[in-house]
Motif scaffolding. Structure first.
Motif, short mmCIF file in Angstrom:
data_model
loop_
_atom_site.label_atom_id
_atom_site.label_comp_id
_atom_site.label_asym_id
_atom_site.label_seq_id
_atom_site.Cartn_x
_atom_site.Cartn_y
_atom_site.Cartn_z
N PHE A 105 90.62 61.15 49.49
CA PHE A 105 90.95 60.19 48.43
C PHE A 105 91.46 60.89 47.18
O PHE A 105 92.34 60.37 46.49
N TYR A 106 90.95 62.08 46.90
CA TYR A 106 91.46 62.83 45.75
C TYR A 106 92.94 63.17 45.94
O TYR A 106 93.77 62.90 45.07
N SER A 129 95.17 60.19 45.80
CA SER A 129 95.41 59.74 44.42
C SER A 129 96.48 60.58 43.74
O SER A 129 97.26 60.07 42.93
N TYR A 172 100.16 54.77 51.52
CA TYR A 172 99.08 54.25 52.36
C TYR A 172 99.56 54.03 53.79
O TYR A 172 98.81 54.29 54.74
N LEU A 202 100.02 59.40 44.54
CA LEU A 202 100.44 58.13 43.95
C LEU A 202 101.13 58.29 42.61
O LEU A 202 101.63 57.32 42.05
N LYS A 203 101.18 59.52 42.11
CA LYS A 203 101.92 59.76 40.86
C LYS A 203 103.42 59.60 41.07
O LYS A 203 104.14 59.29 40.13
N ASN A 245 104.07 66.35 46.23
CA ASN A 245 103.31 65.12 46.47
C ASN A 245 103.22 64.80 47.97
O ASN A 245 102.22 64.26 48.42
N VAL A 262 102.49 53.25 46.31
CA VAL A 262 101.21 53.10 47.00
C VAL A 262 101.40 52.54 48.42
O VAL A 262 100.71 52.97 49.35
#
Length: 110
Positions: A44-45, A48, A60, A51-52, A3, A56
């Motif tokens: 953005f993909y 996202s 960010y 964020l799993k 991640n 956030v």
């Protein structure tokens, strides 16, 4: 760990997209315009995906903070933007904030 790799990819894509905005000349040049659209979509993909497992707020903060610093450095190298001493101080503070969030804060997953 993957991640954080996804977050790194998101940051690189965002930096490429943002840095290409100036070269696109208001989306009047095709290649830089394609880099902008593709770069932001990829950014953005991959953001996202992070964020799993990364909160956030942390994701960010890292994404935007490092993005600001890297876009400023690309603008300096590529577009001849000037960075004064206070700009460097500001970038150092941004990097310090990202490090504090990730190394010291209990908000970040360690």
């Amino acid at each position: 760990m993957k991640n954080w790799l996804f977050l790194g990819i998101a940051i690189v894509c965002e930096v490429i997209a943002t840095s290409s905005l100036k070269s696109s000349e208001g989306f009047s040049k095709l290649l830089p315009s394609l880099l902008v659209v593709t770069g932001y979509a990829a950014a953005f993909y991959f953001l996202s995906l992070t964020l799993k497992s990364i909160p956030v707020g942390i994701a960010y903060a890292v994404w935007s903070g490092l993005g600001i610093v890297l876009v400023s450095l690309v603008a300096w190298l590529w577009h001849g933007q000037k960075i004064d001493h206070w700009g460097l101080v500001g970038m150092a503070l941004i990097i310090s904030g990202v490090l504090v969030l990730n190394l010291l804060s209990k908000t970040s997953p360690h």
